[in-house]
Every structure is written in structure tokens, then in C-alpha cells.
Design an enzyme around this catalytic site. Structure first.
Site, PDB file in Angstrom:
ATOM      1  N   LYS A 193       1.103  -1.071  -0.212  1.00 51.40           N
ATOM      2  CA  LYS A 193      -0.580   0.582   0.256  1.00 51.40           C
ATOM      3  C   LYS A 193       0.783   1.263   0.163  1.00 51.40           C
ATOM      4  O   LYS A 193       1.663   1.473   0.773  1.00 51.40           O
ATOM      5  CB  LYS A 193      -0.784  -0.367   1.019  1.00 51.40           C
ATOM      6  CG  LYS A 193      -1.975   1.277   1.389  1.00 51.40           C
ATOM      7  CD  LYS A 193      -2.637   1.389   2.477  1.00 51.40           C
ATOM      8  CE  LYS A 193      -1.970   2.834   2.820  1.00 51.40           C
ATOM      9  NZ  LYS A 193      -1.750   3.404   2.307  1.00 51.40           N
ATOM     10  N   GLY A 246       7.601   5.140   7.774  1.00 52.27           N
ATOM     11  CA  GLY A 246       6.147   5.877   8.068  1.00 52.27           C
ATOM     12  C   GLY A 246       6.431   6.105  10.014  1.00 52.27           C
ATOM     13  O   GLY A 246       7.471   6.286  10.267  1.00 52.27           O
ATOM     14  N   SER A 247       5.492   7.339   9.949  1.00 57.17           N
ATOM     15  CA  SER A 247       4.813   8.064  11.480  1.00 57.17           C
ATOM     16  C   SER A 247       4.953   6.512  12.808  1.00 57.17           C
ATOM     17  O   SER A 247       5.005   5.502  12.582  1.00 57.17           O
ATOM     18  CB  SER A 247       4.238   8.628  11.907  1.00 57.17           C
ATOM     19  OG  SER A 247       2.817   7.873  11.368  1.00 57.17           O
ATOM     20  N   THR A 248       5.688   7.088  13.808  1.00 56.36           N
ATOM     21  CA  THR A 248       5.668   5.757  15.485  1.00 56.36           C
ATOM     22  C   THR A 248       4.178   5.736  16.129  1.00 56.36           C
ATOM     23  O   THR A 248       4.526   4.530  16.181  1.00 56.36           O
ATOM     24  CB  THR A 248       6.757   6.611  16.345  1.00 56.36           C
ATOM     25  OG1 THR A 248       8.109   6.763  15.591  1.00 56.36           O
ATOM     26  CG2 THR A 248       6.583   5.723  17.385  1.00 56.36           C
ATOM     27  N   VAL A 250       2.016   5.479  14.423  1.00 53.05           N
ATOM     28  CA  VAL A 250       1.118   4.035  12.780  1.00 53.05           C
ATOM     29  C   VAL A 250       1.643   2.683  13.425  1.00 53.05           C
ATOM     30  O   VAL A 250       1.623   1.775  13.496  1.00 53.05           O
ATOM     31  CB  VAL A 250       0.921   4.328  12.015  1.00 53.05           C
ATOM     32  CG1 VAL A 250       0.132   3.558  10.738  1.00 53.05           C
ATOM     33  CG2 VAL A 250      -0.045   6.491  11.711  1.00 53.05           C
ATOM     34  N   GLY A 251       3.025   3.070  13.748  1.00 56.77           N
ATOM     35  CA  GLY A 251       3.900   2.397  13.366  1.00 56.77           C
ATOM     36  C   GLY A 251       3.632   1.150  14.452  1.00 56.77           C
ATOM     37  O   GLY A 251       3.486  -0.313  14.981  1.00 56.77           O
ATOM     38  N   GLU A 269      10.538   0.944  10.345  1.00 56.99           N
ATOM     39  CA  GLU A 269      10.952   2.112   9.981  1.00 56.99           C
ATOM     40  C   GLU A 269      10.584   3.151  10.355  1.00 56.99           C
ATOM     41  O   GLU A 269       9.399   4.099   9.161  1.00 56.99           O
ATOM     42  CB  GLU A 269      11.312   2.195   8.314  1.00 56.99           C
ATOM     43  CG  GLU A 269      13.005   1.460   7.771  1.00 56.99           C
ATOM     44  CD  GLU A 269      14.135   1.219   8.499  1.00 56.99           C
ATOM     45  OE1 GLU A 269      14.604   2.756   9.293  1.00 56.99           O
ATOM     46  OE2 GLU A 269      14.318   0.148   8.663  1.00 56.99           O
ATOM     47  N   CYS A 303      13.215  12.077   7.017  1.00 56.75           N
ATOM     48  CA  CYS A 303      13.074  11.350   8.822  1.00 56.75           C
ATOM     49  C   CYS A 303      14.611  11.343   9.322  1.00 56.75           C
ATOM     50  O   CYS A 303      14.774  11.218  10.285  1.00 56.75           O
ATOM     51  CB  CYS A 303      13.398   9.536   8.385  1.00 56.75           C
ATOM     52  SG  CYS A 303      13.873   8.797   7.521  1.00 56.75           S
ATOM     53  N   GLU A 400       9.316  15.635  16.349  1.00 56.54           N
ATOM     54  CA  GLU A 400       9.557  15.542  14.761  1.00 56.54           C
ATOM     55  C   GLU A 400       7.934  16.610  14.210  1.00 56.54           C
ATOM     56  O   GLU A 400       7.054  16.108  14.319  1.00 56.54           O
ATOM     57  CB  GLU A 400       9.184  13.852  14.258  1.00 56.54           C
ATOM     58  CG  GLU A 400       9.763  13.946  12.667  1.00 56.54           C
ATOM     59  CD  GLU A 400       9.532  12.264  12.091  1.00 56.54           C
ATOM     60  OE1 GLU A 400       8.324  12.119  12.053  1.00 56.54           O
ATOM     61  OE2 GLU A 400      10.270  11.910  11.532  1.00 56.54           O
TER      62      GLU A 400
HETATM   63  P1  NAD Z   1       2.249   7.578   8.549  1.00 61.78           P
HETATM   64  O1  NAD Z   1       2.606   6.936   9.293  1.00 61.78           O
HETATM   65  O2  NAD Z   1       0.956   8.874   8.262  1.00 61.78           O
HETATM   66  O3  NAD Z   1       1.612   6.665   7.183  1.00 61.78           O
HETATM   67  C1  NAD Z   1       1.920   5.590   6.769  1.00 61.78           C
HETATM   68  C2  NAD Z   1       1.921   4.714   5.701  1.00 61.78           C
HETATM   69  O4  NAD Z   1       0.718   4.350   6.865  1.00 61.78           O
HETATM   70  C3  NAD Z   1       0.866   5.301   4.445  1.00 61.78           C
HETATM   71  O5  NAD Z   1       0.442   4.598   3.804  1.00 61.78           O
HETATM   72  C4  NAD Z   1      -0.740   5.546   5.785  1.00 61.78           C
HETATM   73  O6  NAD Z   1      -1.448   4.801   4.748  1.00 61.78           O
HETATM   74  C5  NAD Z   1      -0.372   4.406   5.925  1.00 61.78           C
HETATM   75  N1  NAD Z   1      -1.181   4.345   7.702  1.00 61.78           N
HETATM   76  C6  NAD Z   1      -1.516   5.187   8.229  1.00 61.78           C
HETATM   77  N2  NAD Z   1      -2.758   4.514   9.577  1.00 61.78           N
HETATM   78  C7  NAD Z   1      -2.333   3.531   9.087  1.00 61.78           C
HETATM   79  C8  NAD Z   1      -2.732   2.066   9.753  1.00 61.78           C
HETATM   80  N3  NAD Z   1      -4.161   2.162  11.114  1.00 61.78           N
HETATM   81  N4  NAD Z   1      -2.961   1.296   9.561  1.00 61.78           N
HETATM   82  C9  NAD Z   1      -1.416   0.474   8.412  1.00 61.78           C
HETATM   83  N5  NAD Z   1      -1.497   1.696   7.876  1.00 61.78           N
HETATM   84  C10 NAD Z   1      -1.383   3.323   8.431  1.00 61.78           C
HETATM   85  O7  NAD Z   1       3.499   8.526   7.800  1.00 61.78           O
HETATM   86  P2  NAD Z   1       3.664   9.259   6.529  1.00 61.78           P
HETATM   87  O8  NAD Z   1       3.084  10.445   6.932  1.00 61.78           O
HETATM   88  O9  NAD Z   1       3.357   8.579   5.917  1.00 61.78           O
HETATM   89  O10 NAD Z   1       5.572   9.992   6.692  1.00 61.78           O
HETATM   90  C11 NAD Z   1       6.204  10.719   7.726  1.00 61.78           C
HETATM   91  C12 NAD Z   1       6.328   9.961   8.709  1.00 61.78           C
HETATM   92  O11 NAD Z   1       7.337   8.821   8.001  1.00 61.78           O
HETATM   93  C13 NAD Z   1       7.326  10.597   9.441  1.00 61.78           C
HETATM   94  O12 NAD Z   1       7.371   9.894  10.574  1.00 61.78           O
HETATM   95  C14 NAD Z   1       8.990   9.951   9.185  1.00 61.78           C
HETATM   96  O13 NAD Z   1      10.111  10.268  10.222  1.00 61.78           O
HETATM   97  C15 NAD Z   1       8.349   8.899   8.435  1.00 61.78           C
HETATM   98  N6  NAD Z   1       9.545   8.145   7.831  1.00 61.78           N
HETATM   99  C16 NAD Z   1      10.431   7.104   7.871  1.00 61.78           C
HETATM  100  C17 NAD Z   1      11.089   6.960   7.404  1.00 61.78           C
HETATM  101  C18 NAD Z   1      12.936   5.456   7.822  1.00 61.78           C
HETATM  102  O14 NAD Z   1      13.702   4.768   7.397  1.00 61.78           O
HETATM  103  N7  NAD Z   1      12.792   5.555   9.170  1.00 61.78           N
HETATM  104  C19 NAD Z   1      12.115   7.032   5.712  1.00 61.78           C
HETATM  105  C20 NAD Z   1      10.627   8.230   5.511  1.00 61.78           C
HETATM  106  C21 NAD Z   1       9.842   8.282   6.330  1.00 61.78           C
END
Ligand code: NAD
Length: 500
Positions: A193, A246-248, A250-251, A269, A303, A400
Site C-alpha cells: 500500500k 512511516g510515523s512512530t 502508526v508503527g 522504519e 526522517c 518530529e
Molecule cells: P504515516 O505513518 O502517517 O503513514 C505511513 C503509511 O501508513 C501510509 O501509507 C498510511 O496510509 C499508512 N497508515 C496510516 N494509518 C495506518 C494504520 N492504522 N494501519 C496501517 N497503515 C496505516 O506517515 P507519513 O506521514 O506517510 O510519513 C511520514 C513519517 O514517515 C515520518 O514520521 C517519517 O519520519 C517517517 N519515515 C521514516 C523513514 C525511515 O526509514 N525511518 C523513512 C521515511 C519516512
């Protein structure tokens, strides 16, 4: 039938046409979502809708998982040798290279990053990543363990099966390749996704994956929202592993969903609030240049952004003056203008979030030394912003921001700065600037971060592991390390003579 997106680029840096399907890519075909709904895709430079892509539902996740499982059991997984997987990945890298400008233009259009960075960083490293993992596909091996002469004991590194991959919007294509490279090299099938904000390069990649000749069902792409499709992937009982960037926040949800469903293997990540430490004995001009790149590259939406800039008191004033001059010279504007350094933030939601952080910095008493305001009247542009006179408890120091906002903090001694630098729940990356190599290395070793840069920032190599300490993540991407995320180790014990 899924829709086609067509766009003609007529810009100073790129002229060309792109045209591709915007449906879900399942089992080698583009299809509508089961509810036949769509998602509007917005150009962040204008705020206008430029495309509509199919919206997947949890039902589509089931269909994609079934297709992926079938491919895994028949044409991929242990049914396809490593050299053939390698050949297909190498072909994909070649096709990406042939379409590099088109991919870079799409990334600039969809995400707002500049075309030149999309060419020189995003697409260039994305191609390298696929080529790198093409090289690994026929080198996956286990070991023979010597036990005794009546036993043959060995380990196999088998593909896991169907893996779910969920990626963000800040490096849409690059994150896709970091995920699919090691997963495909090791023989897994994928249900991915992309971010609902930036799915265009992922959709274009589906056609290149098809053209490269990957069997149907090996790679499936579901455009959709996190709360529906992302949640369905992370809680799916037949997905054996989920890899998330993605974000911590959502992680945490992903890990919880994995724990509540089938205890699937999880790699994360996540975010960062990365310190960049500049000692009195640094090469000042170089430190300024790198610090600007560290904090403002990709509009601060990285990130690894080194946005907590600690400067030792002996050079603080001079550093701040030079840093401010450099930031003032950063050209904010159209991603397709040849001299733009910074385009718009990727979405209205992200623009609003950054402006809220800037407001909180002001409310908590920090000084806006530069910027802090919108650039222009159309699109989501924000001027490079510098905060000074902060305290460690402020939101802009702890959280962040993911925008073009740097915080400059004065420090006195090494112990103090290491303590402050590590005073965060994140641990993704850190940088140290000093011409005293002993000090630089000692400091780098004491920083709690998955990557420590010395006299540079934001450097990524395809063969160097990348990932976070603390709440910045679990597992490592890139290099040989990433392969371990996608294999299950099986021990085989053969009796050569024991009688029961
Ligand atoms: P996000 O966590 O909002 O979304 C990331 C993905 O998760 C998207 O595809 C989103 O649709 C999906 N998502 C949202 N809610 C979900 C859920 N409940 N269950 C499953 N999936 C869900 O992050 P973002 O705003 O897209 O990206 C920014 C974040 O990503 C920042 O915190 C950044 O630091 C992080 N990031 C980390 C790295 C790394 O390698 N450490 C690299 C790039 C970005």
C-alpha cells in the site's frame, strides 16, 4: 476497467508525456476497487486535483493476498530460481533507467519535491537499489552446521511467503524500492500500500514490473487509506510479515495489529528528531553547508532531517550568521523551475501540521530567527524557518516536525551535548562535525542512533544498513541486513546412522 491517467509535462527541465492505469494492480491486472470509489490526488504546488486513483477496501486486500499466495505456491517463492529472480530485477532496473526522467517528473508533480532532486536522489538511488538486490537474488544461502558424522545438519533461508508493505509519502518511489528489492530477491510475494497522498510513481512502477516479466500475483499494489487498507494488511491472518515505513504513531498500531492477529513478523522504519552536533573545531563553512542540507533537504520531510542543530558556544554567533545567510538564499518555488531548492510541502495536511508546530514554538517562547511563514498564496509552500532561544522541553525541540524548520541550540561541552542529543524518544540518525577525529568518532559512538554521520549528513548508500534505535524502528533496511527481514531460517537435520 480501471482509469488511465495522462499528463503532458511542458516544463523548463522536462518535456514529455506520461500515461498509465490508476486502478489497483492485482494478479497482474489493473482493476477497480471493490466499492468502485476513488481517491483524489492533489498537486501540492497548486492545491488542485490532478488525478483520481482507485480506492481499495479490505475485501481487495483479501483478493490480493489470495493472488500473491497462488503466485508464491506456483510461479515464485521456491518455484523460481535465484538467477531468474535476479534477471527480472535487473530488467526492472533497466526499465526504470529508461523511464527515469518520467518517474522523476511524476514524483515532482505528486510530492512537490524538485525535479532535480527527484532525478539525482530519489530515482537514481531507487534504480541502484533494484540493481543491488538483483545482485543478491542468486546469492541467498544458509550454512552447514558441523554436528557429528552421523548427522547432516544445515540451515536454509527460505522466503517468508506473502508479505505486506506499507510506505509513506516523503520518498514514494525510493521507499517502494527499499521494500520490494530485498523482498523479491529472496522470493516473497508482495501486497503493497503506497501513501494515499503520493501513489503515482508506484502505479507507474506496476506497468514496469509487468513489462519486466514478473509473474502475475508476485507484486500487488493497493491504493487506499491507512485506516482501512493499511489496517487490513497489518491484521491479515494470511500475511506472514509486514514491513512499514512511516510515523512512530502508526508503527505502534501496526505492531499491535500484528500481535492481535497472527503474530506476523514486523519491521518498522519510523520517525526521527535527529541531532546535528557542531563543535568549535569544525570546518565552519562545510558544517554550515551540510547543516542546511541536513535540515532543509526534501523540504525537511526526511526522517533523517538533522533539525536539532547543536552549535558549540565558541562558534555559535558566526555559525548562526552564515547559516541564516545560506537559508535566506534557498530558492523556494515551482518544483520544475531549474533554480528551485525547495518546492511545496507534500500535502495540505502536512502544511497545516508544520504551521501548527511553528505556532507552538512561538507560543512556547522560542524566537523565530528566520521564516516561520507561508511562501506565496497558492500551493503548500513554507519559507525555511530557523528557531533560536529554545528550551529542551519545547515541542519543536522534542517532536518530529517533518518540515523546513531547524532549531539552533547553543552548547558548552561534550558531555552536555551528548546528554541533550540523546534526550529524545527517537534514535534514527545523528551527525557530528569536528576536525578532531578522536572527538568526532567518540561522540558518534556515544550517540544513540542507527546511523551516525561524521562531517556529513543525509548520506545513504544502498549497501549500508539503515534503521533506528529506540522508537525510530525495528530492523534494518538496505544492504545484506535487509535480506534477513524477508527470509525464514529453517534447520534441517538428516540422520545418517543413528538407530532408535
Ligand atoms: P504515516 O505513518 O502517517 O503513514 C505511513 C503509511 O501508513 C501510509 O501509507 C498510511 O496510509 C499508512 N497508515 C496510516 N494509518 C495506518 C494504520 N492504522 N494501519 C496501517 N497503515 C496505516 O506517515 P507519513 O506521514 O506517510 O510519513 C511520514 C513519517 O514517515 C515520518 O514520521 C517519517 O519520519 C517517517 N519515515 C521514516 C523513514 C525511515 O526509514 N525511518 C523513512 C521515511 C519516512
Amino acid at each position: 476497467m480501471s482509469q488511465i491517467f495522462t499528463h503532458e509535462f511542458n516544463t523548463p527541465v522536462y518535456k514529455g508525456k506520461t500515461s498509465f492505469h490508476t486502478g489497483l494492480y492485482i494478479n497482474g491486472k489493473f482493476v477497480e476497487g471493490s466499492d468502485k470509489t476513488t481517491i483524489d490526488i492533489v498537486n501540492p504546488a497548486t492545491g488542485k486535483v490532478i488525478a483520481k486513483v482507485a480506492e481499495a477496501t479490505p475485501k481487495d486486500v483479501d483478493i490480493a493476498v489470495e493472488a500473491a499466495q497462488k503466485a508464491f505456491d506456483t510461479t515464485w517463492g521456491l518455484n523460481m530460481g535465484g538467477s531468474e529472480r535476479s534477471r527480472l530485477l535487473a530488467k526492472l532496473a533497466r526499465l526504470m533507467e529508461e523511464h527515469q526522467e518520467e518517474l522523476a517528473a511524476l514524483e515532482a508533480l505528486d510530492n512537490g519535491k524538485t525535479f532535480s532532486w527527484a532525478m539525482n536522489a530519489d530515482t537514481a538511488v531507487a534504480i541502484d537499489t533494484i540493481r543491488y538486490y538483483a545482485g543478491w537474488a542468486d546469492k541467498i544461502h544458509g550454512q552447514v552446521q558441523e554436528t557429528d558424522e552421523k548427522k547432516l545438519t544445515y540451515s536454509r533461508h527460505e522466503p517468508i511467503g506473502v508479505v505486506g508493505q506499507i510506505i509513506p509519502w516523503n520518498f514514494p518511489l525510493l521507499m517502494l524500492t527499499w521494500k520490494i528489492g530485498p523482498a523479491l530477491a529472496t522470493g516473497n510475494c508482495i501486497v503493497m500500500k503506497p501513501s494515499e497522498f503520493t501513489p503515482l510513481t508506484a502505479l507507474r512502477m506496476c506497468e514496469l514490473i509487468q513489462e519486466a516479466g514478473f509473474p502475475a500475483g508476485v507484486f500487488n499494489l493497493l491504493t487506499g487509506y491507512g485506516s482501512t487498507v493499511g489496517a487490513a494488511i497489518s491484521s491479515h491472518m494470511k500475511i506472514e510479515k509486514v514491513a512499514f515505513t512511516g510515523s512512530t504513531m502508526v508503527g505502534r498500531k501496526i505492531m499491535e495489529a500484528a500481535a492481535r492477529s497472527n503474530l506476523k513478523n514486523v519491521t518498522l522504519e519510523l520517525g526521527g528528531k535527529n541531532p546535528n552536533i557542531i563543535f568549535n573545531d569544525a570546518d565552519l563553512d562545510q558544517a554550515v553547508n551540510w547543516a542546511v542540507h541536513g535540515s532543509y533537504w526534501n523540504h525537511g520531510q526526511a526522517c533523517t532531517a538533522g533539525s536539532r542543530i547543536f552549535v558549540q558556544s565558541g562558534i555559535y554567533d558566526e555559525f548562526l550568521a552564515k547559516f541564516t545567510d545560506r537559508c535566506r538564499s534557498l530558492k523556494v518555488g515551482d518544483p520544475f523551475a531549474p533554480d528551485s531548492y525547495q518546492g511545496p510541502q507534500a500535502s495540505k495536511a502536512q502544511y497545516d501540521r508544520i504551521m501548527e508546530f511553528i505556532q507552538s514554538g512561538k507560543d512556547q517562547g522560542a524566537t523565530v530567527h528566520l521564516g516561520g511563514d507561508r511562501n506565496g498564496t497558492e500551493g503548500y509552500y513554507i519559507n525555511p524557518t530557523i528557531f533560536t532561544n529554545t528550551t529542551p522541553d519545547m515541542k519543536i525541540v522534542q517532536e518530529e516536525i517533518f518540515g523546513p524548520v531547524g532549531v539552533i541550540i547553543k552548547f558548552e561541552d561534550e558531555e552536555d551535548v551528548i546528554r541533550q542529543a540523546n534526550d529524545t524518544l527517537y534514535g534514527l540518525a545523528a551527525a557530528v562535525f569536528s576536525q578532531n577525529i578522536t572527538r568526532a568518532i567518540n561522540t558518534a559512538h556515544r550517540l544513540k542512533a542507527g546511523t551516525a554521520w561524521i562531517n556529513c549528513v543525509n548520506q545513504i548508500h544502498t549497501n549500508v544498513p539503515f534503521g533506528g534505535f529506540k522508537q525510530s524502528g525495528i530492523g534494518r533496511e538496505l544492504g545484506e541486513y535487509a535480506l534477513h527481514n524477508y527470509t525464514a531460517v529453517k534447520a534441517v537435520q538428516v540422520n545418517l546412522g543413528y538407530v532408535m
